[in-house]
Design an enzyme around this catalytic site. Structure first.
Site, short mmCIF file in Angstrom:
data_model
loop_
_atom_site.label_atom_id
_atom_site.label_comp_id
_atom_site.label_asym_id
_atom_site.label_seq_id
_atom_site.Cartn_x
_atom_site.Cartn_y
_atom_site.Cartn_z
N THR A 706 0.87 -1.36 0.14
CA THR A 706 0.11 -0.02 -0.09
C THR A 706 0.74 1.17 0.00
O THR A 706 1.99 1.11 0.45
CB THR A 706 -1.05 -0.04 1.16
OG1 THR A 706 -0.14 0.33 2.36
CG2 THR A 706 -1.59 -1.28 1.61
N ASP A 707 0.41 2.53 -0.23
CA ASP A 707 0.81 3.61 -0.03
C ASP A 707 0.82 3.75 1.39
O ASP A 707 0.08 3.09 2.04
CB ASP A 707 0.14 4.79 -0.69
CG ASP A 707 0.98 5.82 -1.12
OD1 ASP A 707 1.81 6.14 -0.14
OD2 ASP A 707 0.78 6.83 -2.04
N TRP A 708 1.44 4.87 1.87
CA TRP A 708 1.70 5.00 3.52
C TRP A 708 0.31 5.22 4.31
O TRP A 708 -0.15 6.41 3.88
CB TRP A 708 2.90 5.84 3.88
CG TRP A 708 4.24 5.17 4.06
CD1 TRP A 708 5.10 5.45 4.69
CD2 TRP A 708 4.50 4.32 3.21
NE1 TRP A 708 6.18 4.72 4.66
CE2 TRP A 708 5.96 3.83 3.58
CE3 TRP A 708 4.15 3.45 1.72
CZ2 TRP A 708 6.77 3.09 2.99
CZ3 TRP A 708 4.96 2.60 1.35
CH2 TRP A 708 6.33 2.31 1.83
N MET A 737 1.66 -0.53 4.60
CA MET A 737 2.40 0.22 5.14
C MET A 737 1.85 1.49 5.61
O MET A 737 0.85 2.09 4.77
CB MET A 737 3.26 0.74 3.97
CG MET A 737 4.02 -0.51 3.16
SD MET A 737 4.99 -1.64 4.15
CE MET A 737 6.47 -0.42 4.14
#
Length: 938
Positions: A706-708, A737
């Site tokens: 994932t993106d953060w 993430m």
């Protein structure tokens, strides 16, 4: 083995790459190149603040130096630069300092321009022959551009200044230090002699501009986007920037595909356009179409001018409009020549497989639903230096519609909407709209029908196997994973960060053996760092800042991209980082996307080919890029929640095609999903995106992350949740993430709960664990864990500066109490000493750093400064004198700790201080407030 790391060659490659991306739009009366000893007056406030990159995670690289445009010109000794003009700007900037904003994503996209008087400009024109005017813009994460002055448009002050300069000087050169295209109507109004997009060229960007201005490099960059007269002319503008939902009604007609089909007159500068200091003739050679292999084409390029230079050959195709409707042009091939001297020629061959110019039928109108097809009729192939000037080089006719690849419906919209279609009426192509077909196959049903076998990962307990046994071929990966408990598997799905103390300091994330239990199985812990314009390390470690994505795209040069990222791969190895979070691959659907500087182009083929080249460069040294954002991240505003509604055809032909090329040709090993939903399903939890397409159709076998701090949802239209990691794992988004502590489940995800109630199968956790472990076995971290230090590792370790090495020697501290004592014995107080604490805060909070200190037997006049930084931000400089012999108590406010980990750096310039105590005092617990904010974000 000879020396491999060569910083000077890295610099030279970056300088050349930035120069190759510079696009010359206008060059009246051969204003450029500038002759040696030309007297120059340099205007524009941006000479004082060169933008090496955009803002946000994609540009935050700590560098040893940055060469700006003014500095490169002035220091070269080639030209005579008017110092009176420069001094005026220096004084203006003293009175109007750079505005960096306050906090994340708050930096203004431009800086106030200096007003010019007629007298000032006329005096400068008396002293100098040529005016150079620099205009700057930045943009970046979390904030889009706007069709306003100071963003997409020039300000009134900039236009007024340009008019005065062009009126006073016979020759005016305008340099656009920007991340992406801006409004260009002013060129006709102001009429400067020459205009160049010099983009954001990284730390060597100024030198690259100098090379082009001086003629050391003949410009060969080409526009990776169409420049239209007005922002409203772009077909996406009507459906861009919504808070809730964007219906992508333009469908496949993005950029030049729209303009060349429907609105050619609205174009100021066509896709692929770019001038040179010389001229070229592009002529057709051998042409053939093979029913099996596709198009074979040879193009003859000759330098017909007086100056050595390079040319880009671009190949386009016009397919029969047929039942589907097609763009008038589709980009299907490109190559850049070598440097050709006057009169020299080069033949370039193209082999273009049919799949790359097939169209996807998402409705069944051709009789072949969910298939890539070539419809019957005549196909015309064009070659030239841009989409508009390309000339016919060959044709072929298909008597029957041909199925190139039968696929499975994937990620289609759940709601119908009107989409644009090219239709032939009375021999003329016109705009019409049709209903976009909706989903007929439920991805949740697909998932249930294709679950991995439970027996593959049935829990066996610890059998003593280590991951090395898998790498050595002694046991299967499935047998190894079967040893891991449910708790181990859940923990492995959780990446840690930011700035995890378990990996290289300052990086964005850690993954793999994030717990002691996982470490015990011989699993390494690997790291990833923000990119794509270089390595971001928040502790302050230096790395190399690269030209931005748009600049590299405009090079139209696969070779220079691969070479540059071979050096970037070495920089990753030097910093002990396994993966760069980039390249960024999203399509420039609109010029207003704030993150376009990270991305490449409005065209997926150009994007995919260049990203594949960059991946090949990094892979030479066993590191990789995490291609992002997969997929459809076309705006920054409300990016966590805005739903992009797009047809399956447009997804496949436009928004996914570049990623597909990166996987198939660049052997991509890692992808990052986006924050938001597409067609009602958050990309991080889309089974169709991550399994049906990415893995089953394209053959990807790496990791998806994932993106953060990204959400997932269970089905189309359901609300997203940051805790719904089970939905992500079901889709084969392997890594969530990021978490402060994977073992403690600090993000409170639902993995264990979903495993217990049957919403998630252990075999799905095992499958994702396999994806992660296959990736890790290819990583440098695996070799380091095994104790295998190569000659390259040893060489690169010696290339780390003493300053950066000091940042690696951190002291780990967990701030889990109201008062956390720092051991003063760890603090180095000598002259030019640095001490760095890596702080972990299990709960979000605000804190004060309290120091009790005094002068240590120093003369009364002694100046004793102590500077405190949090990550890269200056918190405060405290200066005592030799007279401060009694204990002083100093409190310094620390920025809110929202991400779990941060750094505190104490720097003593002169020494001479004694510290009695140092402690962090929690002033406010913000955990509930933070969680409430996440809920509101949904």
């Amino acid at each position: 083995m000879g020396k491999i790391w060569d910083y000077e060659k890295f610099k030279a490659t970056a300088r050349l790459a930035a120069a190759e991306g510079i696009v010359l739009l206008k060059n009246d009366e051969k204003t450029l190149p500038l002759a040696e000893n030309t007297k120059l007056a340099i205007f524009g406030r941006s000479q004082m603040n060169y933008y090496k990159s955009g803002t946000g995670s994609g540009g935050m690289v700590n560098v040893d130096y940055v060469v700006g445009i003014y500095e490169a010109i002035a220091d070269s000794g080639i030209y005579k630069v008017d110092q009176t003009v420069r001094e005026a700007y220096e004084k203006f900037v003293e009175e109007n300092p750079f505005d960096s904003g306050a906090g994340w994503a708050s930096e203004p996209w431009f800086q106030k321009e200096m007003p010019l008087t007629d007298a000032f400009v006329k005096n400068a024109a008396k002293e100098s022959e040529v005016a150079v005017f620099i205009i700057g813009r930045t943009a970046g994460e979390d904030q889009d551009n706007k069709n306003e002055q100071g963003s997409y448009l020039l300000t009134d002050e900039e236009v007024a200044a340009l008019k005065k300069v062009t009126k006073a000087f016979k020759k005016t050169v305008v340099l656009l230090n920007v991340g992406n295209i801006i409004d260009m109507k002013w060129v006709k109004e102001v009429d400067p002699s020459a205009v160049l997009y010099v983009w954001q060229g990284g730390q060597e960007g100024g030198n690259a501009v100098l090379d082009v201005l001086s003629g050391a490099v003949n410009p060969s960059g080409k526009l990776s986007d169409t420049i239209a007269e007005n922002i409203s002319d772009y077909a996406s503008s009507e459906n861009f920037g919504s808070e809730v939902k964007n219906y992508q009604k333009e469908d496949i007609y993005v950029g030049y595909r729209y303009f060349e089909t429907f609105d050619k007159d609205k174009v100021l500068y066509p896709f692929g356009f770019g001038l040179s200091y010389t001229s070229f003739d592009i002529a057709a050679g051998e042409f053939a179409y093979d029913k099996k292999d596709g198009i074979s084409l040879e193009v003859h390029v000759a330098n017909t001018g007086d100056t050595a230079g390079k040319e880009v050959v671009q190949v386009y195709i016009k397919a029969p409009n047929g039942e589907l409707g097609k763009p008038a042009r589709t980009f299907i091939g490109f190559d850049k020549t070598d440097i050709l001297d006057k009169g020299q020629a080069q033949n370039i061959r193209f082999e273009i497989p049919k799949y790359w110019f097939a169209s996807y039928d998402d409705s069944g109108v051709t009789g072949h639903k969910s298939a890539y097809v070539l419809e019957k009729g005549e196909y015309t192939v064009y070659a030239g230096s841009d989409v508009r000037s390309a000339e016919e080089v060959g044709t072929f006719v298909l008597d029957e519609t041909e199925v190139i690849k039968q696929c499975e419906e994937a990620y289609a919209p759940i709601e119908s909407f009107e989409r644009l279609k090219a239709v032939v009426r009375n021999g003329k192509v016109v705009k019409e709209f049709e209903k976009a077909p909706t989903r007929t196959l439920d991805p949740n049903t697909k998932r249930k029908d294709k679950l991995p076998k439970a027996s593959l990962y049935k829990y066996t307990g610890d059998k003593g196997y280590k991951l090395k046994d898998v790498a050595d071929g002694k046991i299967s990966l499935e047998k190894f994973i079967a040893q891991l408990s449910d708790e181990d598997l859940c923990a492995m799905m959780r990446g840690e960060g930011m700035c995890s103390p378990k990996v290289t300091p300052g990086v964005a994330g850690a993954y793999g053996a994030v717990t002691d239990s996982l470490l015990g199985f011989g699993i390494p812990i690997a790291s990833c760092s923000d990119g794509p314009s270089g390595i971001r390390m928040d502790c302050g470690t230096h790395a190399f800042s690269l030209p931005n994505g748009t600049c590299l795209a405009c090079s139209f040069n696969e070779k220079i991209n691969e070479e540059l990222f071979t050096w970037e791969g070495l920089d990753l190895r030097r910093c002990r980082i396994d993966a760069l979070l980039g390249p960024g691959m999203n399509i420039h659907r609109s010029p207003l996307n704030g993150r376009n500087f990270e991305y490449f182009s409005e065209d997926p083929f150009l994007t995919g080919k260049l990203v594949a080249a960059q991946l090949k460069g990094m892979h030479k040294y066993d590191v990789t890029g995490v291609i992002k954002h997969f997929a459809g991240n076309t705006q920054e505003f409300k990016r966590h929640t805005v739903n992009n509604v797009v047809s399956e055809r447009a997804l496949r032909e436009i928004y996914l095609k570049g990623f597909e090329i990166a996987v198939r040709e660049g052997n991509a090993r890692a992808v990052m999903t986006t924050y938001g939903p597409v067609n009602g399903i958050w990309t991080a939890s889309s089974y169709d995106l991550l399994t049906t397409l990415l893995r089953n159709e394209w053959g990807f076998d790496g990791i998806a992350m994932t993106d953060w701090w990204a959400m997932g949802n269970d089905e189309a239209g359901a609300p997203g949740s940051y805790q719904n990691v089970a939905a992500q794992v079901r889709a084969q988004n392997d890594l969530n993430m990021v978490n402060t502590s994977a073992g403690d489940n600090t993000n409170n995800d639902n993995l264990a709960e979903a495993l217990a109630d049957g919403r998630l199968e252990r075999s799905e956790l095992g499958r994702s664990a396999g994806n992660i472990l296959r990736f890790l076995m290819k990583s440098p971290s695996f070799q380091h864990m095994l104790g295998n230090e190569s000659d390259l590792d040893k060489e690169l370790a010696e290339a780390v500066s003493a300053e950066d090495m000091a940042l690696q020697e951190m002291i780990d501290v967990v701030a889990d109490k109201d008062i956390t004592e720092l051991d003063v014995k760890d603090i180095k107080v000598g002259k030019k000493s640095t001490t760095v604490f890596c702080m972990t805060t299990p709960r979000r909070c605000t804190m004060d750093l309290e120091l009790v200190l005094r002068a240590d037997d120093q003369p009364d006049v002694a100046q004793l400064p102590l500077t405190v930084f949090q990550d890269k931000m200056l918190l405060k400089t405290v200066t005592l004198t030799g007279m401060d012999k009694e204990w002083q108590t100093v409190k310094i406010s620390v920025y809110p700790a929202f991400i779990g980990n941060f750094y505190l750096k104490l720097y003593f310039a002169n020494g001479g201080l004694e510290i009695k105590s140092a402690r962090l005092i929690k002033t406010k617990d913000m955990e509930e407030e933070f969680q409430r904010g996440l809920t509101e974000l949904k």
